[in-house]
Design an enzyme around this catalytic site. Structure first.
Site, PDB file in Angstrom:
ATOM      1  CB  ALA A  29      -1.017  -0.192   1.099  1.00 11.59           C
ATOM      2  N   GLY A  68       0.156 -16.166  -1.524  1.00 12.52           N
ATOM      3  CA  GLY A  68      -0.828 -16.748  -2.295  1.00 12.52           C
ATOM      4  C   GLY A  68      -0.911 -16.032  -3.636  1.00 12.52           C
ATOM      5  N   GLY A  69      -1.244 -14.847  -3.539  1.00 13.82           N
ATOM      6  CA  GLY A  69      -1.242 -14.127  -4.786  1.00 13.82           C
ATOM      7  C   GLY A  69      -2.339 -12.867  -4.960  1.00 13.82           C
ATOM      8  CD  GLU A  96      -5.198 -17.918  -2.494  1.00 14.80           C
ATOM      9  OE1 GLU A  96      -5.669 -17.150  -1.933  1.00 14.80           O
ATOM     10  OE2 GLU A  96      -3.818 -17.965  -2.931  1.00 14.80           O
ATOM     11  CG  HIS A  98      -3.879 -18.227   6.718  1.00 13.49           C
ATOM     12  ND1 HIS A  98      -3.643 -19.690   6.404  1.00 13.49           N
ATOM     13  CD2 HIS A  98      -3.847 -17.966   5.524  1.00 13.49           C
ATOM     14  CE1 HIS A  98      -3.586 -19.794   5.205  1.00 13.49           C
ATOM     15  NE2 HIS A  98      -3.538 -18.802   4.670  1.00 13.49           N
ATOM     16  NE  ARG A 124      -7.204 -16.947   3.865  1.00 18.79           N
ATOM     17  CZ  ARG A 124      -6.430 -16.140   3.389  1.00 18.79           C
ATOM     18  NH1 ARG A 124      -6.150 -14.741   3.931  1.00 18.79           N
ATOM     19  NH2 ARG A 124      -5.443 -16.414   2.290  1.00 18.79           N
ATOM     20  CG  HIS A 145      -3.333 -14.441   7.587  1.00 23.05           C
ATOM     21  ND1 HIS A 145      -2.161 -14.462   7.204  1.00 23.05           N
ATOM     22  CD2 HIS A 145      -3.979 -14.191   6.441  1.00 23.05           C
ATOM     23  CE1 HIS A 145      -1.917 -14.581   5.884  1.00 23.05           C
ATOM     24  NE2 HIS A 145      -3.088 -14.157   5.274  1.00 23.05           N
ATOM     25  NE  ARG A 200      -6.892 -10.400   3.923  1.00 27.97           N
ATOM     26  CZ  ARG A 200      -6.153 -11.528   3.208  1.00 27.97           C
ATOM     27  NH1 ARG A 200      -6.360 -11.910   2.263  1.00 27.97           N
ATOM     28  NH2 ARG A 200      -5.248 -12.156   3.970  1.00 27.97           N
ATOM     29  CB  SER A 245      -4.430  -8.639   1.728  1.00 29.52           C
ATOM     30  OG  SER A 245      -3.631  -9.601   1.133  1.00 29.52           O
TER      31      SER A 245
END
Length: 513
Positions: free
Chosen positions: A14, A46-47, A112, A226, A272, A329, A364, A369
């Site tokens: 960010a 993750g991505g 995911e 997580h 999650r 997480h 989330r 993210s």
């Protein structure tokens, strides 16, 4: 005092996005308490979720985000995330960002939890965050001032406006900087818990700084654990990306029995919060939990970072089982902002995990993210560029009062309290005890923390973030997403989109619901 157009506190995705958008037009100072690569973003495996496949659509990504967030999300923020995110990903591709490709040369899209389509772009297998940070650092390093190993203690507010920051260096020397705009982008507070995926820097600094400055913080009760942290000899050793389950791994107990299919229709790829609670309950009942990776061919090639972490911790991957346990997480709540990152304090902004636009709701969605940092980082930058402010603003001299110091608990004690009493499952009695314990310390830190050492301020920040989480969790009398109350186990319609706002008025604890 040195004056800048913009001060950015933090160096994750960010912060880097804001800097990359402003670096050619403004005089920028970026401050980070250790190295510029030391962030949760750099660790992200993750991505980035984005509906780029011809059969996928941003509307589906939008609906998946709302579902995972248990419809507590602010819908306008989600719309911006999925629509503007798509434009940003396209720009990154045009810049040559090295997203992984399949044998045909197309972007290789992963899956995911809670996604209705394969839409996760990744780079370096499981090194997306590191690749992204490196990409942006190349764009800004020679165009802005970056102060590493400098700890921001507090924001200076005069007449309702943020005008500067106070920092300390390792030798405890104090420095003051002023700016026309100040942006907090320090990430979350996972280090307030014993088991976490977060970088050691994630001690809730920006959250506590904002609270002391008078910002409104919302939704602090929504904490994401997580499901799959590598679990070795009673400790967590690192994150096992959700992408591993997306590629076919399944959760089993010590007998080899799968258990997620009987808990949720999406099975091992449920949201999650659902998976984390299922694993937590297995351990509570005396079982052990493993990721069975036997269905993933060429595991080490697809997940090189994870494979190396397993090898370093003497996990024999030929046995196809990785021991896992949930860990703190991500924080869905945080500093309340509008859609261009503004807080309730003039010229003070927040972006990334410590900010709360409402985009994530109560939980989330996986791989949103990094996308959040890109989208809302760019939005803050555009807003600032549209302002016509003199770069020669003068704020006068700063004076601050040193306070009588009080004893601050050690980090280990703070972590034990949060993990035991404000964890994956919560009750009124446990939360009340935690709030009482935390409040007796927080009440001594209402205005600034400059009297304390850097290490003590980190502990103060952990306590402050922990108090806000515990207080919010005590007040929300329902279960939703990452917040689960054993004594209020279901979602309640009257709590939908109701937000708990916490502010620092006088000493501690003004609350709106």
């Amino acid at each position: 005092m040195t004056h800048y157009d913009v001060i950015i506190v933090g160096s994750g995705i960010a912060a880097l996005t804001v800097a990359s958008e402003l670096c050619e037009k403004m005089n920028i100072l970026m401050i980070t308490k250790t190295m510029k690569t030391s962030s949760n973003s750099h660790l992200a495996q993750g991505g980035i979720a984005c509906a780029i496949h011809e059969n996928d659509h941003s509307c589906l990504h939008y609906e998946d985000t709302l579902y995972a967030g248990r419809y507590h999300n602010k819908k306008e923020a989600v719309e911006l995330l999925v629509q503007e995110g798509k434009e940003i990903i396209s720009s990154l591709m045009d810049e040559g960002f090295p997203f992984d490709k399949d044998e045909q040369g197309n972007v290789d899209l992963g899956n995911e939890g809670a996604h209705s389509f394969r839409r996760i772009l990744h780079a370096g297998g499981d090194a997306t965050g590191r690749k992204m940070v490196e990409h942006f650092l190349k764009k800004i390093t020679n165009r802005i001032t970056i102060n590493e190993y400098q700890f921001v203690c507090d924001v200076v507010v005069k007449d309702g406006r943020a005008v500067g920051i106070i920092t300390k260096t390792a030798d405890e020397n104090i420095h003051v900087y002023t700016a026309s705009h100040i942006i907090l982008a320090t990430g979350g507070c996972g280090q307030a818990y014993e088991w976490t995926s977060n970088h050691p820097n994630a001690t809730g600094d920006g959250l506590a700084i904002a609270f002391r400055a008078g910002c409104r913080l919302i939704d602090m009760e929504f904490t994401q654990f997580h499901p799959t942290m590598l679990y070795i000899n009673g400790t967590c050793r690192g994150l096992i990306s959700e992408a591993v389950r997306g590629e076919g791994a399944v959760l089993i107990d010590e007998t080899g029995q799968r258990f997620m299919s009987e808990i949720h229709p999406l099975g091992d790829l449920a949201p999650r919060d659902v998976v984390a609670r299922a694993i937590y309950r297995k351990y509570r009942d005396g079982h052990q939990v493993y990721l069975d990776i036997s269905e993933i061919q060429f595991f080490s090639e697809r997940f090189p970072t994870i494979a190396e972490m397993c090898r370093q911790n003497r996990v024999n991957l030929s046995e196809k089982k990785i021991p896992v346990v949930p860990g703190m997480h991500f924080l869905m709540g945080g500093i309340e902002t509008d859609l261009v990152g503004r807080t309730n304090i003039d010229r003070l902004y927040a972006v990334g995990e410590l900010a709360c636009t409402g985009v994530h709701g109560a939980n989330r969605l996986a791989s949103n993210s990094l996308l959040e940092g890109l989208v809302f980082g760019k939005r803050i930058a555009k807003f600032i560029l549209d302002q016509r402010l003199s770069s020669q603003e003068s704020f006068g001299d700063f004076h601050w009062n040193e306070h009588e110091k009080t004893e601050v608990p050690e980090k280990g004690e703070i972590r034990k309290i949060l993990t035991k009493w404000v964890g994956i499952e919560r009750t009124h009695g446990e939360l009340s005890w935690a709030v009482s314990w935390l409040k007796r310390y927080v009440k001594y830190f209402p205005l600034n923390a400059i009297s304390y050492s850097i290490e003590e301020i980190e502990r103060i920040n952990m306590i402050t973030a922990g108090y806000l989480i515990a207080k919010g969790a005590l007040l929300r009398k329902e279960s939703r997403g990452g917040h689960f109350r054993i004594d209020y186990p279901g979602e309640k319609p009257e709590w939908l989109e109701k937000r708990i706002v916490q502010t620092n008025e006088q000493r501690i604890g003004a609350v709106e619901v």
